[in-house]
Design a protein around this motif. Structure first.
Motif, PDB file in Angstrom:
ATOM      1  N   VAL A  30       0.858  -1.179   0.000  1.00 16.94           N
ATOM      2  CA  VAL A  30       0.000   0.000   0.000  1.00 16.94           C
ATOM      3  C   VAL A  30       0.894   1.228   0.000  1.00 16.94           C
ATOM      4  O   VAL A  30       1.782   1.355   0.855  1.00 16.94           O
ATOM      5  CB  VAL A  30      -0.928   0.031   1.233  1.00 16.94           C
ATOM      6  N   VAL A  31       0.667   2.118  -0.952  1.00 20.88           N
ATOM      7  CA  VAL A  31       1.461   3.351  -1.049  1.00 20.88           C
ATOM      8  C   VAL A  31       0.553   4.537  -0.771  1.00 20.88           C
ATOM      9  O   VAL A  31      -0.460   4.732  -1.462  1.00 20.88           O
ATOM     10  CB  VAL A  31       2.106   3.489  -2.442  1.00 20.88           C
ATOM     11  N   GLY A  67       5.357 -10.247  -8.791  1.00 19.17           N
ATOM     12  CA  GLY A  67       4.075 -10.741  -8.300  1.00 19.17           C
ATOM     13  C   GLY A  67       3.352  -9.802  -7.356  1.00 19.17           C
ATOM     14  O   GLY A  67       2.261 -10.133  -6.874  1.00 19.17           O
ATOM     15  N   VAL A  68       3.894  -8.615  -7.094  1.00 20.69           N
ATOM     16  CA  VAL A  68       3.303  -7.737  -6.098  1.00 20.69           C
ATOM     17  C   VAL A  68       2.074  -7.007  -6.644  1.00 20.69           C
ATOM     18  O   VAL A  68       1.999  -6.667  -7.819  1.00 20.69           O
ATOM     19  CB  VAL A  68       4.339  -6.709  -5.582  1.00 20.69           C
ATOM     20  N   ARG A  69       1.107  -6.799  -5.770  1.00 24.80           N
ATOM     21  CA  ARG A  69      -0.028  -5.925  -6.057  1.00 24.80           C
ATOM     22  C   ARG A  69       0.172  -4.651  -5.261  1.00 24.80           C
ATOM     23  O   ARG A  69       0.592  -4.697  -4.102  1.00 24.80           O
ATOM     24  CB  ARG A  69      -1.333  -6.607  -5.658  1.00 24.80           C
ATOM     25  N   VAL A  70      -0.149  -3.502  -5.843  1.00 22.13           N
ATOM     26  CA  VAL A  70       0.054  -2.224  -5.169  1.00 22.13           C
ATOM     27  C   VAL A  70      -1.262  -1.451  -5.120  1.00 22.13           C
ATOM     28  O   VAL A  70      -1.890  -1.210  -6.154  1.00 22.13           O
ATOM     29  CB  VAL A  70       1.118  -1.366  -5.891  1.00 22.13           C
ATOM     30  N   ASP A  71      -1.683  -1.084  -3.909  1.00 19.20           N
ATOM     31  CA  ASP A  71      -2.817  -0.194  -3.712  1.00 19.20           C
ATOM     32  C   ASP A  71      -2.285   1.210  -3.458  1.00 19.20           C
ATOM     33  O   ASP A  71      -1.282   1.380  -2.752  1.00 19.20           O
ATOM     34  CB  ASP A  71      -3.661  -0.624  -2.511  1.00 19.20           C
ATOM     35  N   VAL A  72      -2.951   2.210  -4.024  1.00 16.41           N
ATOM     36  CA  VAL A  72      -2.518   3.602  -3.853  1.00 16.41           C
ATOM     37  C   VAL A  72      -3.629   4.388  -3.177  1.00 16.41           C
ATOM     38  O   VAL A  72      -4.790   4.358  -3.611  1.00 16.41           O
ATOM     39  CB  VAL A  72      -2.167   4.239  -5.208  1.00 16.41           C
ATOM     40  N   ILE A  73      -3.266   5.102  -2.115  1.00 18.57           N
ATOM     41  CA  ILE A  73      -4.213   5.922  -1.364  1.00 18.57           C
ATOM     42  C   ILE A  73      -3.813   7.380  -1.509  1.00 18.57           C
ATOM     43  O   ILE A  73      -2.681   7.763  -1.172  1.00 18.57           O
ATOM     44  CB  ILE A  73      -4.239   5.523   0.122  1.00 18.57           C
ATOM     45  N   VAL A  97      -6.383   0.709   4.007  1.00 15.88           N
ATOM     46  CA  VAL A  97      -5.333  -0.311   4.002  1.00 15.88           C
ATOM     47  C   VAL A  97      -5.983  -1.690   4.077  1.00 15.88           C
ATOM     48  O   VAL A  97      -6.722  -1.985   5.014  1.00 15.88           O
ATOM     49  CB  VAL A  97      -4.370  -0.114   5.179  1.00 15.88           C
ATOM     50  N   ASP A  98      -5.688  -2.518   3.101  1.00 20.03           N
ATOM     51  CA  ASP A  98      -6.184  -3.887   3.100  1.00 20.03           C
ATOM     52  C   ASP A  98      -5.515  -4.666   4.234  1.00 20.03           C
ATOM     53  O   ASP A  98      -4.297  -4.576   4.414  1.00 20.03           O
ATOM     54  CB  ASP A  98      -5.865  -4.537   1.753  1.00 20.03           C
ATOM     55  N   PRO A  99      -6.282  -5.435   5.014  1.00 25.05           N
ATOM     56  CA  PRO A  99      -5.676  -6.212   6.104  1.00 25.05           C
ATOM     57  C   PRO A  99      -4.572  -7.165   5.639  1.00 25.05           C
ATOM     58  O   PRO A  99      -3.699  -7.535   6.429  1.00 25.05           O
ATOM     59  CB  PRO A  99      -6.855  -6.986   6.688  1.00 25.05           C
ATOM     60  N   ALA A 100      -4.602  -7.566   4.353  1.00 24.55           N
ATOM     61  CA  ALA A 100      -3.598  -8.502   3.840  1.00 24.55           C
ATOM     62  C   ALA A 100      -2.289  -7.823   3.460  1.00 24.55           C
ATOM     63  O   ALA A 100      -1.311  -8.505   3.132  1.00 24.55           O
ATOM     64  CB  ALA A 100      -4.156  -9.241   2.627  1.00 24.55           C
ATOM     65  N   ALA A 101      -2.226  -6.502   3.502  1.00 28.31           N
ATOM     66  CA  ALA A 101      -1.020  -5.792   3.064  1.00 28.31           C
ATOM     67  C   ALA A 101       0.164  -6.126   3.962  1.00 28.31           C
ATOM     68  O   ALA A 101       0.053  -6.117   5.192  1.00 28.31           O
ATOM     69  CB  ALA A 101      -1.265  -4.289   3.072  1.00 28.31           C
ATOM     70  N   THR A 129       0.214  15.363   9.795  1.00 25.85           N
ATOM     71  CA  THR A 129      -0.380  14.436  10.751  1.00 25.85           C
ATOM     72  C   THR A 129      -0.316  13.026  10.176  1.00 25.85           C
ATOM     73  O   THR A 129      -0.345  12.849   8.948  1.00 25.85           O
ATOM     74  CB  THR A 129      -1.842  14.803  11.040  1.00 25.85           C
ATOM     75  N   PRO A 130      -0.211  12.009  11.014  1.00 32.47           N
ATOM     76  CA  PRO A 130      -0.021  10.647  10.517  1.00 32.47           C
ATOM     77  C   PRO A 130      -1.118  10.191   9.542  1.00 32.47           C
ATOM     78  O   PRO A 130      -2.308  10.375   9.808  1.00 32.47           O
ATOM     79  CB  PRO A 130      -0.042   9.807  11.790  1.00 32.47           C
ATOM     80  N   VAL A 131      -0.681   9.600   8.451  1.00 31.46           N
ATOM     81  CA  VAL A 131      -1.615   8.983   7.503  1.00 31.46           C
ATOM     82  C   VAL A 131      -1.746   7.488   7.786  1.00 31.46           C
ATOM     83  O   VAL A 131      -2.666   6.840   7.303  1.00 31.46           O
ATOM     84  CB  VAL A 131      -1.165   9.204   6.042  1.00 31.46           C
ATOM     85  N   TYR A 132      -0.810   6.957   8.586  1.00 32.42           N
ATOM     86  CA  TYR A 132      -0.859   5.547   8.969  1.00 32.42           C
ATOM     87  C   TYR A 132      -0.521   5.439  10.452  1.00 32.42           C
ATOM     88  O   TYR A 132       0.561   5.856  10.883  1.00 32.42           O
ATOM     89  CB  TYR A 132       0.133   4.722   8.146  1.00 32.42           C
TER      90      TYR A 132
END
Length: 307
Positions: free
Chosen positions: A133-134, A154-160, A185-189, A200-203
């Protein structure tokens, strides 16, 4: 005396001289050189321009090569339709001081920053990320997505993104089967990359074994992308301990115990720890010198192939 030819490279040409595996190898070498006192990379100097812009000067030297990165950061350029960051890296022979290469400054910065992150990933996620997750939709986010795709097929990338539509526009430049916009954020990330300039924190999720967090965006003491909950129970690493004590806003605001924070060189030398980990990157001229070494190596290859 024979005059040495100076090679000048634009952004695309600079990227061609910095393939990921070789660049990561040179960054590891530079990290060891810093620890051994074989590389000098003083703190960067910031000189203000009018209107909130700044010129950043970052020199570094070693026995074989010297560099000077000079870049200008002009936030007002967004309204002018111009790049926010411009500049160059000049590369010099370590023995004679003669100019050898001129490289595109933003391209070097983007490429070496992502390579530092990927080097940390290779140690802290030795099996490689499966689902990343980016956070962010700027230049550094793009550089990290490209590095992930190139190095981990083989990686999958989610963008927020932080604003509606940003992530959707951003991912259109990549393979839609591998890079997708996301709202959470996907729980599997297993890999989180924060590449924003958030105050301020994004994560700020609880630390979790098997999930690595890499922060590259917060570069001032008033910025923080990663929250206290994540940092409190994680093994902490930084690329440049000296610079981080002044620039790693996430760590500074969380009041981390700096005695427990390990360097990139230490991460490369020792067995990676078990459990959750956070790697913070603030950047330093040593990584630009590593990029210069890599560029010199491949510039010679291009010269031979063209002759």
């Amino acid at each position: 005396m024979r005059t040495q030819q100076i090679s000048t490279h634009d952004a695309a040409g600079t990227q061609d001289l910095l393939p990921w595996p070789a660049l990561m190898e040179e960054i590891a070498r530079a990290a060891r050189d810093i620890e051994a006192g074989r590389l000098c990379a003083p703190a960067r100097q910031a000189v203000p321009f009018p209107g909130g812009a700044v010129m950043l000067s970052m020199p570094a030297t070693a026995a074989d090569v010297g560099i000077h990165k000079l870049v200008n950061v002009a936030p007002g350029n967004r309204a002018r339709g111009l790049p926010t960051i411009s500049g160059m890296v000049s590369v010099y022979d370590g023995e004679t001081g003669q100019l050898r290469l001129l490289l595109d400054g933003p391209a070097v910065t983007t490429r070496r920053t992502a390579a530092v992150s990927m080097l940390a990933v290779s140690r802290l996620l030795p099996g490689g990320p499966r689902h990343a997750v980016v956070f962010g939709t700027g230049t550094q986010a793009a550089g990290h997505v490209r590095a992930l795709l190139d190095l981990h097929p083989g990686v999958r990338v989610d963008v927020i993104g932080h604003a509606p539509g940003r992530a959707e526009r951003f991912v259109s430049a990549f393979d839609p089967d591998r890079v997708r916009p996301a709202g959470r954020v996907d729980p599997a990330a297993d890999l989180i990359v924060t590449a924003t300039t958030s105050a301020t924190p994004v994560y700020d999720q609880p630390a979790r074994a098997g999930r690595l967090v890499v922060g590259v965006g917060a570069y001032r003491d008033d910025l923080a992308e990663i929250g206290v909950r994540t940092l409190a129970d994680s093994h902490l690493f930084v690329d440049d301990p000296e610079g981080a004590r002044h620039e790693a806003g996430d760590y500074l605001q969380a009041g981390v115990d700096w005695a427990s924070v390990r360097s990139l060189a230490g991460l490369l030398a020792d067995r990676p720890p078990e459990g959750a980990a956070v790697f913070k990157s603030v950047g330093c001229a040593a990584w630009d010198l590593a990029a210069a070494r890599c560029a010199l190596r491949f510039d010679h290859v291009l010269e031979r192939n063209s002759s």
